[in-house]
Scaffold this motif. Structure first.
Motif, PDB file in Angstrom:
ATOM      1  N   GLY A 176       0.783  -1.110   0.070  1.00  0.00           N
ATOM      2  CA  GLY A 176       0.111  -0.009  -0.014  1.00  0.00           C
ATOM      3  C   GLY A 176       0.882   1.457   0.047  1.00  0.00           C
ATOM      4  O   GLY A 176       2.214   1.173   0.321  1.00  0.00           O
ATOM      5  N   ILE A 177       0.141   2.222  -0.382  1.00  0.00           N
ATOM      6  CA  ILE A 177       1.006   3.533  -0.611  1.00  0.00           C
ATOM      7  C   ILE A 177       0.155   4.806  -0.389  1.00  0.00           C
ATOM      8  O   ILE A 177      -1.115   4.643  -0.978  1.00  0.00           O
ATOM      9  N   ILE A 178       0.498   5.879   0.402  1.00  0.00           N
ATOM     10  CA  ILE A 178      -0.361   6.871   0.405  1.00  0.00           C
ATOM     11  C   ILE A 178       0.473   8.359   0.100  1.00  0.00           C
ATOM     12  O   ILE A 178       1.866   8.473   0.591  1.00  0.00           O
ATOM     13  N   ASP A 179       0.071   9.393  -0.298  1.00  0.00           N
ATOM     14  CA  ASP A 179       0.849  10.580  -0.335  1.00  0.00           C
ATOM     15  C   ASP A 179       0.597  11.516   0.584  1.00  0.00           C
ATOM     16  O   ASP A 179      -0.242  11.450   1.637  1.00  0.00           O
ATOM     17  N   PHE A 180       1.318  12.692   0.690  1.00  0.00           N
ATOM     18  CA  PHE A 180       1.353  13.475   1.986  1.00  0.00           C
ATOM     19  C   PHE A 180      -0.155  14.372   1.770  1.00  0.00           C
ATOM     20  O   PHE A 180      -0.540  14.703   3.142  1.00  0.00           O
ATOM     21  N   ALA A 181      -0.848  14.384   0.791  1.00  0.00           N
ATOM     22  CA  ALA A 181      -2.062  14.985   0.807  1.00  0.00           C
ATOM     23  C   ALA A 181      -3.165  14.065   1.454  1.00  0.00           C
ATOM     24  O   ALA A 181      -4.023  14.623   2.175  1.00  0.00           O
ATOM     25  N   GLY A 182      -3.073  12.846   1.305  1.00  0.00           N
ATOM     26  CA  GLY A 182      -3.914  11.932   1.754  1.00  0.00           C
ATOM     27  C   GLY A 182      -3.786  11.836   3.290  1.00  0.00           C
ATOM     28  O   GLY A 182      -4.555  11.603   4.084  1.00  0.00           O
ATOM     29  N   PHE A 183      -2.372  11.995   3.861  1.00  0.00           N
ATOM     30  CA  PHE A 183      -2.269  11.960   5.207  1.00  0.00           C
ATOM     31  C   PHE A 183      -2.962  13.180   5.803  1.00  0.00           C
ATOM     32  O   PHE A 183      -3.551  12.867   6.781  1.00  0.00           O
ATOM     33  N   GLN A 184      -2.682  14.308   5.311  1.00  0.00           N
ATOM     34  CA  GLN A 184      -3.304  15.485   5.716  1.00  0.00           C
ATOM     35  C   GLN A 184      -4.891  15.380   6.011  1.00  0.00           C
ATOM     36  O   GLN A 184      -5.427  15.853   7.144  1.00  0.00           O
ATOM     37  N   GLN A 185      -5.408  14.711   4.827  1.00  0.00           N
ATOM     38  CA  GLN A 185      -6.900  14.527   4.892  1.00  0.00           C
ATOM     39  C   GLN A 185      -7.277  13.771   5.776  1.00  0.00           C
ATOM     40  O   GLN A 185      -8.396  13.809   6.655  1.00  0.00           O
ATOM     41  N   MET A 186      -6.494  12.518   6.162  1.00  0.00           N
ATOM     42  CA  MET A 186      -6.876  11.523   7.118  1.00  0.00           C
ATOM     43  C   MET A 186      -7.021  12.411   8.560  1.00  0.00           C
ATOM     44  O   MET A 186      -7.820  12.079   9.460  1.00  0.00           O
ATOM     45  N   VAL A 187      -5.846  12.976   8.810  1.00  0.00           N
ATOM     46  CA  VAL A 187      -5.783  13.659  10.156  1.00  0.00           C
ATOM     47  C   VAL A 187      -7.087  14.737  10.237  1.00  0.00           C
ATOM     48  O   VAL A 187      -7.508  14.774  11.376  1.00  0.00           O
ATOM     49  N   ASP A 188      -7.241  15.348   9.157  1.00  0.00           N
ATOM     50  CA  ASP A 188      -8.381  16.327   9.288  1.00  0.00           C
ATOM     51  C   ASP A 188      -9.736  15.824   9.498  1.00  0.00           C
ATOM     52  O   ASP A 188     -10.700  16.355  10.105  1.00  0.00           O
ATOM     53  N   SER A 189      -9.739  14.653   9.020  1.00  0.00           N
ATOM     54  CA  SER A 189     -11.315  13.790   8.755  1.00  0.00           C
ATOM     55  C   SER A 189     -11.605  13.369  10.158  1.00  0.00           C
ATOM     56  O   SER A 189     -12.706  13.111  10.763  1.00  0.00           O
ATOM     57  N   VAL A 190     -10.514  13.144  11.123  1.00  0.00           N
ATOM     58  CA  VAL A 190     -10.873  12.793  12.624  1.00  0.00           C
ATOM     59  C   VAL A 190     -10.626  13.988  13.471  1.00  0.00           C
ATOM     60  O   VAL A 190     -10.592  13.978  14.880  1.00  0.00           O
ATOM     61  N   GLY A 191     -10.511  15.275  12.941  1.00  0.00           N
ATOM     62  CA  GLY A 191     -10.365  16.524  13.857  1.00  0.00           C
ATOM     63  C   GLY A 191      -9.164  16.842  14.538  1.00  0.00           C
ATOM     64  O   GLY A 191      -9.019  17.639  15.466  1.00  0.00           O
ATOM     65  N   GLY A 192      -7.928  16.284  13.701  1.00  0.00           N
ATOM     66  CA  GLY A 192      -6.549  16.577  14.168  1.00  0.00           C
ATOM     67  C   GLY A 192      -6.189  15.392  15.204  1.00  0.00           C
ATOM     68  O   GLY A 192      -7.101  14.406  15.629  1.00  0.00           O
ATOM     69  N   ILE A 193      -4.905  15.171  15.483  1.00  0.00           N
ATOM     70  CA  ILE A 193      -4.324  14.294  16.357  1.00  0.00           C
ATOM     71  C   ILE A 193      -3.469  14.912  17.488  1.00  0.00           C
ATOM     72  O   ILE A 193      -3.366  16.272  17.415  1.00  0.00           O
ATOM     73  N   ASP A 194      -3.516  14.123  18.807  1.00  0.00           N
ATOM     74  CA  ASP A 194      -2.604  14.787  19.653  1.00  0.00           C
ATOM     75  C   ASP A 194      -1.292  14.015  19.813  1.00  0.00           C
ATOM     76  O   ASP A 194      -1.400  12.799  19.996  1.00  0.00           O
ATOM     77  N   VAL A 195       0.019  14.755  20.050  1.00  0.00           N
ATOM     78  CA  VAL A 195       0.996  14.290  20.155  1.00  0.00           C
ATOM     79  C   VAL A 195       1.804  14.784  21.138  1.00  0.00           C
ATOM     80  O   VAL A 195       1.561  16.031  21.514  1.00  0.00           O
ATOM     81  N   ARG A 196       2.568  14.044  21.914  1.00  0.00           N
ATOM     82  CA  ARG A 196       3.569  14.553  22.910  1.00  0.00           C
ATOM     83  C   ARG A 196       5.028  14.756  22.268  1.00  0.00           C
ATOM     84  O   ARG A 196       5.294  13.977  21.527  1.00  0.00           O
ATOM     85  N   VAL A 197       5.357  15.919  22.703  1.00  0.00           N
ATOM     86  CA  VAL A 197       6.916  16.258  22.088  1.00  0.00           C
ATOM     87  C   VAL A 197       7.827  16.593  23.345  1.00  0.00           C
ATOM     88  O   VAL A 197       7.374  16.788  24.322  1.00  0.00           O
ATOM     89  N   ALA A 198       8.970  15.843  23.259  1.00  0.00           N
ATOM     90  CA  ALA A 198       9.843  15.645  24.296  1.00  0.00           C
ATOM     91  C   ALA A 198      10.361  17.103  24.504  1.00  0.00           C
ATOM     92  O   ALA A 198      10.891  17.491  25.683  1.00  0.00           O
ATOM     93  N   ARG A 199      10.788  18.092  23.750  1.00  0.00           N
ATOM     94  CA  ARG A 199      11.130  19.424  23.768  1.00  0.00           C
ATOM     95  C   ARG A 199      10.521  20.030  22.606  1.00  0.00           C
ATOM     96  O   ARG A 199      10.467  19.833  21.338  1.00  0.00           O
ATOM     97  N   ALA A 200      10.885  21.545  22.968  1.00  0.00           N
ATOM     98  CA  ALA A 200      10.110  22.490  21.842  1.00  0.00           C
ATOM     99  C   ALA A 200      11.005  22.366  20.740  1.00  0.00           C
ATOM    100  O   ALA A 200      12.178  22.480  20.804  1.00  0.00           O
TER     101      ALA A 200
END
Length: 354
Positions: A176-200
């Protein structure tokens, strides 16, 4: 071994530039373990035949993904299901995967930017997702030693599949393969994602503060594409990609209780991913039923063991750990990656990658 080692969170403190600079820089295609996500969301809708059938028609199929691979030289088939998932270095302004892809796009004309192996256990309740660094120095059949991402450019899906199977001893069932536009669409379709970042950190105009960040599609793309200002460079970027995938899977699990949200997510997923043509609508429906017990908490994320970084001529390369590799890939084949990580905790995905 060298390594790269309440309330709703605030939205990223800066947004991507509106002048198109971010879009031009983000041409590299991003991969996510779409198969696992697709299985989760279709499993929630599996009881409704018309949903899996009509939306299954949206999925773009890749012909001949396994063409020319000698069956006798392949690893033995198992009851588990393994997807090889990639992204490429396409510079196209238009979608290059899914049903919106421009006519005549040849995925094999590009190098793969990210490579992941998603393997779902026979009972459909657990899975592992392994990232293989794109600069891994490996033997490509018929081409000799080269970076693993060159295999896709040399011979498309068949040569990359053959290279992966020779390297890991893991049989690839689907591609399977997906492009960056598809990734953006999936993230937006769920209302965004929450991630933790170790440092700014910041990347292409998007700031990520230490701790929990809520990201929309464009911000999530900036997050997973960052490698500069990260100690491990591409290795840390791979961990961010897995962290984003984990969050996307978690969010997908909550979306399945909302019929409208579920439809939007499934529709977005099926329109932006391309898969091999052995997966018919019926096969997708069978996987949905088989994986109806799979949850994000049952998916283990890790990277192929790395020995260190180096150079081959003018190229920067990643050397995989040949001593740990047999043990690791055996764990992938046998579905015991969690046990492997218990013995090698430094290789597990952190809850707050850099």
């Amino acid at each position: 071994m060298a390594s790269d080692q309440s309330g709703r969170p605030a939205l990223g403190t800066a947004t991507a530039p509106a002048d198109g600079t971010s879009s031009r820089r983000n041409r590299r295609i991003l991969v996510t373990a779409v198969a696992v996500l697709l299985g989760l969301v279709l499993a929630a809708a599996a009881a409704v035949y018309v949903v899996t059938e009509s939306l299954g028609n949206n999925v773009s199929r890749i012909p001949g993904a396994f063409a020319g691979i000698e069956e006798s030289a392949r690893p033995a088939a198992t009851d588990a299901t393994t997807f090889l998932l990639v992204g490429t270095d396409s510079r196209s302004d238009e979608p290059t995967t899914g049903t919106d892809a421009a006519a005549g796009v040849n995925p094999g004309s590009q190098r793969s930017d990210v490579i992941m192996i998603a393997r779902v256990a026979p009972d459909g309740t657990t899975a592992s997702v392994t990232s293989i660094p794109r600069d891994s120095w490996v033997d490509i059949p018929g081409r000799g030693m080269n970076k693993i991402n060159a295999a896709y450019a040399f011979g498309g899906a068949p040569l990359l599949i053959e290279t992966i199977e020779n390297l890991t001893g893991v049989r690839v069932d689907h591609f399977g393969i997906i492009d960056f536009a598809g990734f953006q669409q999936m993230v937006d379709s769920v209302g965004g994602i929450d991630v933790r970042v170790a440092r700014a950190t910041s990347n292409i105009g998007v700031d990520f503060h230490e701790g929990l960040n809520h990201l929309d599609g464009s911000q999530a793309l900036a997050y997973v594409r960052q490698r500069y200002d990260l100690p491990g460079g591409d290795l840390d970027r791979a961990k961010r990609q897995q962290n984003a995938l984990k969050s996307l899977l978690t969010k997908a699990g909550t979306t399945t209780s909302d019929p409208v949200g579920l439809y939007d997510l499934v529709d977005s997923t099926t329109r932006t991913v391309s898969i091999d043509d052995t997966l018919s609508n019926g096969a997708l429906r069978d996987l949905a039923l088989q994986w109806r017990g799979l949850r994000a908490s049952g998916v283990t994320f890790t990277n192929a063991p790395v020995a260190g970084l180096g150079r081959e001529g003018a190229q920067s390369v990643v050397y995989l750990d040949e001593q740990l590799a047999p043990q690791y890939w055996q764990a992938v084949r046998e579905g015991t990656v969690a046990g492997y990580l218990a013995a090698h905790p430094d290789e597990a995905l952190s809850t707050s990658p850099r």
